[in-house]
Scaffold this active site. Structure first.
Site, mmCIF file in Angstrom:
data_model
loop_
_atom_site.group_PDB
_atom_site.id
_atom_site.type_symbol
_atom_site.label_atom_id
_atom_site.label_comp_id
_atom_site.label_asym_id
_atom_site.label_seq_id
_atom_site.Cartn_x
_atom_site.Cartn_y
_atom_site.Cartn_z
ATOM 1 N N LYS A 37 -4.220 45.034 31.340
ATOM 2 C CA LYS A 37 -4.586 44.062 32.790
ATOM 3 C C LYS A 37 -5.019 42.551 32.284
ATOM 4 O O LYS A 37 -5.150 42.604 30.966
ATOM 5 C CB LYS A 37 -5.768 44.934 33.473
ATOM 6 C CG LYS A 37 -7.013 45.043 32.539
ATOM 7 C CD LYS A 37 -8.147 45.924 33.140
ATOM 8 C CE LYS A 37 -9.345 46.112 32.211
ATOM 9 N NZ LYS A 37 -10.115 47.060 32.809
ATOM 10 N N ARG A 130 -19.010 51.246 40.756
ATOM 11 C CA ARG A 130 -18.139 50.125 40.784
ATOM 12 C C ARG A 130 -17.155 50.838 41.583
ATOM 13 O O ARG A 130 -17.080 50.938 42.984
ATOM 14 C CB ARG A 130 -17.567 49.696 39.408
ATOM 15 C CG ARG A 130 -16.950 48.298 39.440
ATOM 16 C CD ARG A 130 -16.760 47.975 37.999
ATOM 17 N NE ARG A 130 -15.647 48.607 37.214
ATOM 18 C CZ ARG A 130 -15.057 48.393 36.265
ATOM 19 N NH1 ARG A 130 -15.476 47.104 35.655
ATOM 20 N NH2 ARG A 130 -14.240 48.909 35.763
ATOM 21 N N TYR A 247 -20.231 14.101 25.121
ATOM 22 C CA TYR A 247 -20.870 13.933 26.425
ATOM 23 C C TYR A 247 -22.436 14.175 26.172
ATOM 24 O O TYR A 247 -22.835 14.991 25.502
ATOM 25 C CB TYR A 247 -20.446 15.078 27.261
ATOM 26 C CG TYR A 247 -19.186 14.661 27.893
ATOM 27 C CD1 TYR A 247 -19.101 13.526 28.799
ATOM 28 C CD2 TYR A 247 -17.953 15.716 27.960
ATOM 29 C CE1 TYR A 247 -17.864 13.348 29.397
ATOM 30 C CE2 TYR A 247 -17.050 15.087 28.605
ATOM 31 C CZ TYR A 247 -16.949 14.076 29.155
ATOM 32 O OH TYR A 247 -15.650 13.640 30.156
HETATM 33 C C1 LIG Z 1 -10.856 47.571 31.494
HETATM 34 C C2 LIG Z 1 -10.830 49.388 31.693
HETATM 35 C C3 LIG Z 1 -10.413 49.912 30.487
HETATM 36 C C4 LIG Z 1 -10.468 49.497 29.004
HETATM 37 O O1 LIG Z 1 -11.830 49.038 28.560
HETATM 38 P P1 LIG Z 1 -12.152 48.209 27.302
HETATM 39 O O2 LIG Z 1 -13.715 48.291 27.379
HETATM 40 O O3 LIG Z 1 -11.448 47.083 27.270
HETATM 41 O O4 LIG Z 1 -11.666 49.308 26.306
HETATM 42 C C5 LIG Z 1 -10.649 51.520 30.778
HETATM 43 N N1 LIG Z 1 -10.793 51.938 31.928
HETATM 44 C C6 LIG Z 1 -11.084 51.139 33.051
HETATM 45 C C7 LIG Z 1 -11.234 51.801 34.363
HETATM 46 C C8 LIG Z 1 -11.079 49.879 32.986
HETATM 47 O O5 LIG Z 1 -11.307 48.814 33.868
#
Ligand SMILES: *Cc1c(COP(=O)(O)O)cnc(C)c1O
Length: 348
Positions: A37, A130, A247
């Site tokens: 992702k 979540r 800055y």
């Molecule tokens: C992003 C995600 C993962 C991967 O998690 P990492 O901590 O990056 O290894 C696995 N499962 C779900 C549902 C996620 O949203």
């Protein structure tokens, strides 16, 4: 992106493949998938997916249907799951896609059922609050008759191995192992793999550690850095005692100094947390970041690198654990924030 961008990301395809193989080995008898992702955590979903398929990975995870479409052709013979399930406006794309939704609410389950959608995954909430259907909903038959490939849950605290929540979540999911017809059950993300065999179940879903992230000691010896930022010098300059840099003039020289101004800034994900804390290198010579990070530029001290001049390339320290502690920015944010202005150059 033009081929002569003044900013590049050197990407080590061999390290990526080795990281997946290490996580696969650490997953024991469970299969090991890959979260790709957020454009492969900022590195490029397509080049990442191609390399992981070559390494032997068969299960891929994205967040949205747009992300699924980006790699759908590569995943024609793979398992590809969309974590965020199906909204009403996703249904046409979803029914047309080789990817499965990961259904996460009673509404999504009903939507998928009424469209006679094919195989799906299901997210069960075991405490993170979540996404996910509740354990009670599963027990009450919400999923009966669905063609479920993977029943999964997600750990809230896998990067804290001693947190009691890990065991609570594992127990809650494991208790559902016979409650559905799911072919597979899955819990562990990267850090979850290091929690041990009881967490591996049928399938693990690492993301961060594929790309070099290490949150727990148990992965430290197996995971290698994948992404190496390099920025070009646009200008070299001399400053004297009392001159300030950048800055808000947060840095003032207390003696003569040589600076190089590099084509890298917070719009490239090199956020202000690196102001006065980050490190560039010319070969082996350390060139500390001086003053505040700008949108497109940083200044580094090249007192120890007298030969550095316009056009030279400096590497930027980006070992994720070290960079996270330098900057206060999480390893996830360090990867996904890398931005579009890098020319991404894969080696292998
Ligand atoms: C992003 C995600 C993962 C991967 O998690 P990492 O901590 O990056 O290894 C696995 N499962 C779900 C549902 C996620 O949203």
């Amino acid at each position: 992106m033009t081929a002569d961008a003044p900013l590049r990301l050197r990407l080590d395809g061999k390290a990526l493949a080795q990281n997946w193989r290490a996580l696969d080995r650490l997953s024991g008898t469970a299969m090991c998938g890959a979260a790709v992702k957020a454009d492969g955590y900022g590195l490029g979903a397509r080049p990442v997916t191609e390399r992981l398929i070559a390494a032997g990975c068969r299960d891929f995870y994205v967040a949205t249907w747009a992300e699924a479409a980006e790699i759908a052709d590569l995943c024609a013979n793979m398992s590809l799951t969309v974590f965020h399930g199906v909204r009403a406006e996703d249904m046409a794309a979803a029914l047309d896609s080789p990817a499965r939704p990961c259904l996460s609410s009673a509404e999504q389950v009903a939507r998928w059922r009424s469209a006679a959608g094919g195989p799906c995954d299901v997210m069960v909430d075991t405490g993170m609050n979540r996404l996910g259907v509740s354990v009670e909903e599963v027990r009450n038959g919400l999923l009966d008759g669905l063609r479920i490939d993977t029943l999964m849950s997600h750990l809230a605290c896998a990067d804290e191995p001693d947190n009691v929540m890990n065991e609570q979540q594992r127990t809650a999911l494991a208790a559902l192992s016979d409650a559905t017809d799911a072919a597979r059950i899955s819990l562990a993300n990267s850090a979850g793999i290091a929690l041990g065999k009881a967490y591996h179940l049928d399938l693990t879903r690492p993301g961060l550690s594929l790309y070099g992230g290490i949150q727990v000691e148990g992965l430290a010896s197996d995971i290698r850095q994948v992404a190496f930022p390099e920025a070009q010098v646009i200008q070299r300059r001399h400053i004297g005692r009392g001159d300030s840099v950048g800055y808000n003039a947060t840095f003032t020289a207390d003696s003569d100094m040589e600076l190089a101004i590099l084509n890298l800034g917070y719009a490239d994900g090199y956020l202000r947390g690196f102001s006065g804390t980050g490190m560039a290198r010319f070969g082996d010579v350390k060139c500390p970041v001086i003053g505040r990070t700008s949108m497109d530029l940083i200044a580094v001290s090249v007192d120890a690198a007298s030969e550095v001049g316009e056009g030279d390339w400096l590497s930027i320290d980006y070992d994720l654990r070290t960079a996270a502690s330098q900057s206060g920015i999480s390893q996830y944010e360090l990867l996904t924030g890398l931005g579009r202005r890098y020319q991404r150059v894969w080696h292998e």
